[in-house]
Structure formats: C-alpha cells, structure tokens
Design a protein around this motif. Structure first.
Motif, short mmCIF file in Angstrom:
data_model
loop_
_atom_site.label_atom_id
_atom_site.label_comp_id
_atom_site.label_asym_id
_atom_site.label_seq_id
_atom_site.Cartn_x
_atom_site.Cartn_y
_atom_site.Cartn_z
N ASP A 15 0.83 -1.20 0.00
CA ASP A 15 0.00 0.00 0.00
C ASP A 15 0.86 1.25 0.00
N ILE A 16 0.48 2.21 -0.84
CA ILE A 16 1.13 3.52 -0.83
C ILE A 16 0.36 4.44 0.10
N ALA A 17 -0.97 4.43 -0.04
CA ALA A 17 -1.81 5.31 0.78
C ALA A 17 -3.26 4.84 0.70
N THR A 18 -4.02 5.22 1.70
CA THR A 18 -5.46 5.05 1.69
C THR A 18 -6.06 6.45 1.63
N VAL A 19 -6.84 6.71 0.59
CA VAL A 19 -7.36 8.07 0.37
C VAL A 19 -8.85 8.03 0.07
N TRP A 20 -9.49 9.16 0.24
CA TRP A 20 -10.88 9.34 -0.16
C TRP A 20 -10.89 9.73 -1.62
N GLY A 21 -11.91 9.32 -2.32
CA GLY A 21 -12.00 9.68 -3.72
C GLY A 21 -13.39 9.45 -4.26
N ARG A 22 -13.53 9.71 -5.54
CA ARG A 22 -14.80 9.53 -6.22
C ARG A 22 -14.51 8.71 -7.46
N ASN A 23 -15.42 7.78 -7.79
CA ASN A 23 -15.20 7.00 -9.00
C ASN A 23 -16.40 7.10 -9.93
N VAL A 24 -16.11 6.96 -11.21
CA VAL A 24 -17.14 7.01 -12.23
C VAL A 24 -16.86 5.87 -13.21
N VAL A 25 -17.86 5.05 -13.48
CA VAL A 25 -17.72 4.02 -14.51
C VAL A 25 -17.87 4.70 -15.86
N ARG A 26 -16.93 4.50 -16.75
CA ARG A 26 -16.98 5.17 -18.04
C ARG A 26 -17.53 4.28 -19.13
N TRP A 27 -17.00 3.10 -19.32
CA TRP A 27 -17.50 2.20 -20.34
C TRP A 27 -16.99 0.80 -20.10
N GLY A 28 -17.57 -0.15 -20.76
CA GLY A 28 -17.13 -1.53 -20.68
C GLY A 28 -17.21 -2.16 -22.06
N LYS A 29 -16.41 -3.20 -22.25
CA LYS A 29 -16.45 -3.92 -23.52
C LYS A 29 -16.06 -5.36 -23.26
N GLY A 52 3.96 11.26 -7.26
CA GLY A 52 4.55 9.93 -7.36
C GLY A 52 3.63 8.82 -7.85
N ILE A 53 2.36 9.09 -8.10
CA ILE A 53 1.45 8.05 -8.60
C ILE A 53 1.64 7.95 -10.12
N THR A 54 1.88 6.72 -10.60
CA THR A 54 2.14 6.48 -12.01
C THR A 54 1.33 5.27 -12.50
N PRO A 55 1.33 5.02 -13.81
CA PRO A 55 0.66 3.83 -14.33
C PRO A 55 1.29 2.51 -13.87
N LYS A 56 2.43 2.57 -13.20
CA LYS A 56 3.01 1.34 -12.63
C LYS A 56 2.28 0.94 -11.35
N ASP A 57 1.47 1.84 -10.80
CA ASP A 57 0.71 1.57 -9.57
C ASP A 57 -0.65 0.99 -9.92
N ARG A 58 -1.39 0.60 -8.89
CA ARG A 58 -2.74 0.07 -9.06
C ARG A 58 -3.66 0.71 -8.03
N VAL A 59 -4.96 0.61 -8.29
CA VAL A 59 -5.97 1.09 -7.36
C VAL A 59 -6.75 -0.13 -6.87
N GLN A 60 -7.01 -0.17 -5.56
CA GLN A 60 -7.90 -1.18 -5.01
C GLN A 60 -9.11 -0.46 -4.46
N LYS A 64 -11.86 -4.91 -5.45
CA LYS A 64 -11.39 -5.12 -6.82
C LYS A 64 -10.07 -4.39 -7.04
N THR A 65 -9.31 -4.86 -8.01
CA THR A 65 -8.03 -4.25 -8.35
C THR A 65 -8.09 -3.69 -9.76
N PHE A 66 -7.61 -2.47 -9.94
CA PHE A 66 -7.66 -1.76 -11.21
C PHE A 66 -6.25 -1.35 -11.63
N ASP A 67 -5.92 -1.58 -12.89
CA ASP A 67 -4.66 -1.11 -13.45
C ASP A 67 -4.81 0.36 -13.81
N ILE A 68 -3.84 1.18 -13.43
CA ILE A 68 -3.86 2.59 -13.80
C ILE A 68 -3.34 2.72 -15.22
#
Length: 91
Positions: A15-29, A52-60, A64-68
């Motif tokens: 873990d890098i950090a635990t933060v508050w945020g907002r998410n929006v589903v954009r599309w699926g295929k 320091g957050i880059t596409p090498k990191d992930r979001v949980q 669920k786990t999401f690739d940035i």
C-alpha cells in the motif's frame, strides 16, 4: 519484485496510501481472445493530488483491483488527480 530464499522472483504489492475519492464508470467492452472471453471495464477515480502516482501503480476499491492507465492533474494546480483505470475480467 521480491526474491525469496530459493532465488525465485515474485511480484508483490504494498500500500502507498489510503485516500478518499470519487469514481465514475466510463464504459465496458467484451472481447474474445483465443476462445477466452475477457471483459474490460474502465473507471475514473478522482483523488486529492499526490505526487509519485504512475501507471506502474494500481488502485484497489470495493474488493477489486484496477490497473492505472493514465494519471492526469485535473486543474493544473496540483489539487486533484484523475486516475484512469481498467478492470480486466476473464471468464
């Protein structure tokens, strides 16, 4: 990547950090790769700016786990980040 006592390498995450945020589903295929169906769901997460957050990191989120895929400085003043992420689902 970490190395175990036998010299084998294993990909591990911390873990890098635990933060508050907002998410929006954009599309699926859905696509068929070699007779295996893979679904891709794209999300956008907005959080307060963190360096320091880059596409090498992930979001949980929500178990669920999401690739940035991309990181954007939303307002240009380093107040908010937009993390464009994808969740891959294989069946």
């Amino acid at each position: 990547t970490t190395q175990d006592a036998y010299g084998a390498y294993t990909e591990t995450w911390s873990d890098i950090a635990t933060v508050w945020g907002r998410n929006v589903v954009r599309w699926g295929k859905e696509a068929d790769y070699s007779h295996q169906t893979e679904g891709v769901q794209r999300y956008e997460f907005e959080i307060r700016y963190r360096s320091g957050i880059t596409p090498k990191d992930r979001v949980q989120w929500d178990g669920k786990t999401f690739d940035i895929i991309a990181v954007r400085n939303l307002d240009g003043r380093k107040q908010y980040l937009q993390l464009i992420c994808e969740e891959r689902i294989r069946s």
